[in-house]
Design an enzyme around this catalytic site. Structure first.
Site, short mmCIF file in Angstrom:
data_model
loop_
_atom_site.label_atom_id
_atom_site.label_comp_id
_atom_site.label_asym_id
_atom_site.label_seq_id
_atom_site.Cartn_x
_atom_site.Cartn_y
_atom_site.Cartn_z
N ASP A 175 35.14 -77.78 10.62
CA ASP A 175 35.52 -76.46 11.14
C ASP A 175 36.95 -76.45 11.67
O ASP A 175 37.58 -75.40 11.77
CB ASP A 175 34.59 -76.02 12.28
CG ASP A 175 33.26 -75.46 11.77
OD1 ASP A 175 33.18 -75.06 10.60
OD2 ASP A 175 32.29 -75.43 12.57
N HIS A 225 46.02 -97.54 20.84
CA HIS A 225 46.53 -96.71 21.90
C HIS A 225 45.56 -95.56 22.17
O HIS A 225 44.51 -95.80 22.77
CB HIS A 225 47.96 -96.25 21.54
CG HIS A 225 48.70 -95.54 22.61
ND1 HIS A 225 50.01 -95.16 22.51
CD2 HIS A 225 48.29 -95.11 23.82
CE1 HIS A 225 50.40 -94.55 23.62
NE2 HIS A 225 49.38 -94.52 24.42
N HIS A 261 44.00 -90.10 27.04
CA HIS A 261 43.26 -91.32 26.75
C HIS A 261 41.77 -90.97 26.84
O HIS A 261 41.00 -91.70 27.44
CB HIS A 261 43.62 -92.43 27.74
CG HIS A 261 44.97 -93.03 27.54
ND1 HIS A 261 45.26 -94.33 27.88
CD2 HIS A 261 46.11 -92.53 27.01
CE1 HIS A 261 46.54 -94.59 27.59
NE2 HIS A 261 47.07 -93.51 27.08
N GLY A 267 53.63 -89.80 36.07
CA GLY A 267 52.93 -90.42 37.18
C GLY A 267 52.54 -89.54 38.35
O GLY A 267 52.17 -90.05 39.41
N HIS A 321 48.69 -85.31 24.92
CA HIS A 321 48.36 -86.74 24.80
C HIS A 321 47.34 -87.06 25.88
O HIS A 321 47.54 -86.74 27.05
CB HIS A 321 49.62 -87.57 25.00
CG HIS A 321 49.37 -89.05 25.07
ND1 HIS A 321 48.61 -89.72 24.15
CD2 HIS A 321 49.78 -89.99 25.96
CE1 HIS A 321 48.57 -91.00 24.47
NE2 HIS A 321 49.26 -91.20 25.57
N TYR A 376 35.36 -66.06 9.87
CA TYR A 376 34.81 -66.38 11.19
C TYR A 376 35.63 -65.64 12.25
O TYR A 376 36.83 -65.51 12.12
CB TYR A 376 34.91 -67.90 11.43
CG TYR A 376 34.43 -68.32 12.80
CD1 TYR A 376 33.09 -68.62 13.03
CD2 TYR A 376 35.32 -68.38 13.86
CE1 TYR A 376 32.64 -68.98 14.29
CE2 TYR A 376 34.88 -68.75 15.14
CZ TYR A 376 33.55 -69.04 15.34
OH TYR A 376 33.12 -69.40 16.60
#
Lengths: 231, 231, 231, 231
Positions: free
Chosen positions: B120, B169, B97, B46, B95, B227
């Site tokens: 890729d 979620h 959203h 928070g 994590h 690559y």
């Protein structure tokens, strides 16, 4: 008797709305009530954000009479005061025409709870207040907008959903202060965008399982909350 | 015993998340494990990104006890530690959203491999961990979120898909470090947006031909990769 | 023998790609050919734009051998040189994974001409080169990507459509110089976005009336053009 | 006889178009008429906004002859002058290819009034001028574009809808000045985006109830308006 602190908070909340890119030109307005003094501070009508100053904020009483200020208050003032008079739990209100929330208003559909981003802040769907009858529109329109919102909540607490969309119009959000109502306006726009994308991707998707709604809402709100630092 | 370097890396990875505009307010958290010391550094719960300091990062052990730090760790800490305990190949977890990835989570659909931008970085679809049963939600929810993710991978390696979406979620991504997990969070959001657009434009589109998936994934990964500059 | 001017133009065109927000991380590459010297300047493989310097640009000949440069050239180099060898009209090439153009590639649909924004720059649809057969993918893949593009144009001039999307992959654009090919990459992304929006709003919409295609394309291109200052 | 003030207003209105991100490269142009002097100031054709200077603005008369200026005027000049000749109420015109408004043009659908954001500025739908016949396209195309717009309004006042979309092409907006026409171009893009989102979310949504259209339009416009500070 000075309202300088109240005006400053309302000024800053209005500017935060601009800063978060939730408004175009003069769309949108934020207010805050001082219940001890029985007054509401609100943005003046039609003043662009780039010109707005602390001292331009208008002070009205809860019956919409101007107490202090050289400008007309927002044309939506009566909706704000109606909500303050009926919901004693709330301290600040924000009205925007933010893009995705307004699109749901125009589609005239309550925003279903599709995920935990929604459930973290709103318990259940975000209601859609219906379009008024011709009679109500012809009456005291802005006052009736407040009544439509209160009526569509019925027994539901405004704390459970600190936001509503008004069909054919746009959203209103609220909170304990002007700043908190802007915070909810930002969250609503993000929730509305995610719900739009999910619904257009998968039209048949249902609402989130109730147990998950409870879990996420209650881990942030109420006596057993364990999110953040204040518990 | 000091964790300053670990904290700094986790701090910078969290700020990169903000810089890439993948978070709104306090949404999102990044962690990194130090397997030699048996600890995980993670964002406190928070705290807004604009206020976050290196020293606010919390150090917990792999069983979620606080080792150092004045704040509560992220409320998602148990999901992070569960993943670290079960997948020894990974060093950092993010994590978010983020909007499009969360929309797929809400639609509860695994993200199909529709093009080489996806191939890729991810070998095959990006899995969608199912919504938990009521019983699991009522249990140790954040721990069970980790278990849902591990279970939905089954025998599949977390290296083949350094990302997952959790139904209802939001996404989790990982990598060899906190920084690499944020890199994958950015790529996931872009992949999710492209897949959303392609699917709404042409709902019947199937997954990319397997030979092309193999070609693109293997030209960037594995012993014959050609690559970049490191081979 | 110095390639400093050629390198600078290619460097600036690559940075313009970043500036126009058409790339994420190392996606995308721009090249320019110097036909007199028989060389191509191209972005090195896997170097982030924020680290790229003029001197990092790699010089290869038209058969893909490195002439100058300390890095590996882009892994897509063979596609660029194949196009330069077969289309003598073009001087620069851009490859991106820009969001809307890539979504059309993933949907595997040629972009129809729906309006004058398209017709101002492209005469007719933007073709979609088909996904390769397994056999071609297993061969010299990047070279075959060039061949797929050339084959899908057939007799059509690369000037009429300075852009193509490759099914399951992403767009390539070109022009008289590296800078002009980036200009076309920016336009393609905008055209692709408008076409996406129009098609999802009205799926049955047909292509623009041929007389209007002719009018807009020819007022900007060809001997009777009257747009701009150079005629 | 100097046009410096007129040129400056038109220059600033053009730059505002760029500032509001409504144009890509040289797309778009803004003009203003001085009816006393019988002249129109307009952006030169094909000059990028970053290079545009006040003195580059071209002055033409209402029959399209250059009065002052070293450049060719916008290739759309004849559309502007046609509208000025037929609608004496308007003082400035903006033409853009803004993304969402252009998507509606390409879908060839008038933008229905779905909410109060629209009704605050436009009374009724935003009309869609039809694609011209082959014969008209082969004639004086830009002049005929003006005629298509005037014809599709019929008896309707250009004040009721200060904007139109032209099928297969893009929007034109107007107002009492160049600045006001840009203001309407910004509003149109926002209205077009909201309408796109509402329509793709709920394809069956009808137009806003007439009483609500009247209420919102008339609280901002006409003799009983009570929005803003000027009444």
């Amino acid at each position: 008797m000075s309202f300088i602190e109240l005006k400053r908070e309302v000024y800053e909340a209005n500017m935060e709305l601009e800063h978060r890119k939730l408004v175009t030109y003069t769309f949108g307005n934020v207010s805050q009530v001082d219940r001890a003094k029985g007054v509401v501070a609100i943005k003046p009508s039609g003043i662009p954000y780039e010109q707005l100053k602390v001292d331009d904020i208008v002070i009205v009483d809860l019956e919409n009479s101007i107490v202090e200020g050289r400008y007309n208050p927002s044309s939506d003032t009566k909706t704000h005061t109606y909500l303050y008079r009926h919901w004693h739990e709330i301290g600040g209100i924000t009205h925007t025409h933010s893009t995705y929330a307004t699109a749901w208003s125009q589609a005239q559909i309550a925003i279903p709870c599709l995920g935990t981003t929604h459930a973290d802040y709103v318990y259940g769907e975000i209601p859609c207040a219906p379009v008024m009858t011709e009679q109500l529109i012809a009456g005291d329109y802005e006052e009736e907008t407040g009544a439509q919102i209160i009526n569509c909540f019925g027994e539901r607490s405004p704390i459970e959903s600190p936001m509503v969309i008004v069909a054919g119009h746009a959203p209103f959000t609220w909170g304990e202060s002007a700043a908190k109502s802007v915070y909810h306006a930002v969250l609503l726009e993000e929730i509305a965008k995610m719900a739009y994308l999910a619904k257009t991707l998968q039209p048949n998707i249902g609402s989130l399982k109730q147990a998950l709604v409870d879990k996420h809402y209650l881990r942030k709100h109420g006596k057993d909350a364990y999110y953040g630092q204040n518990n």
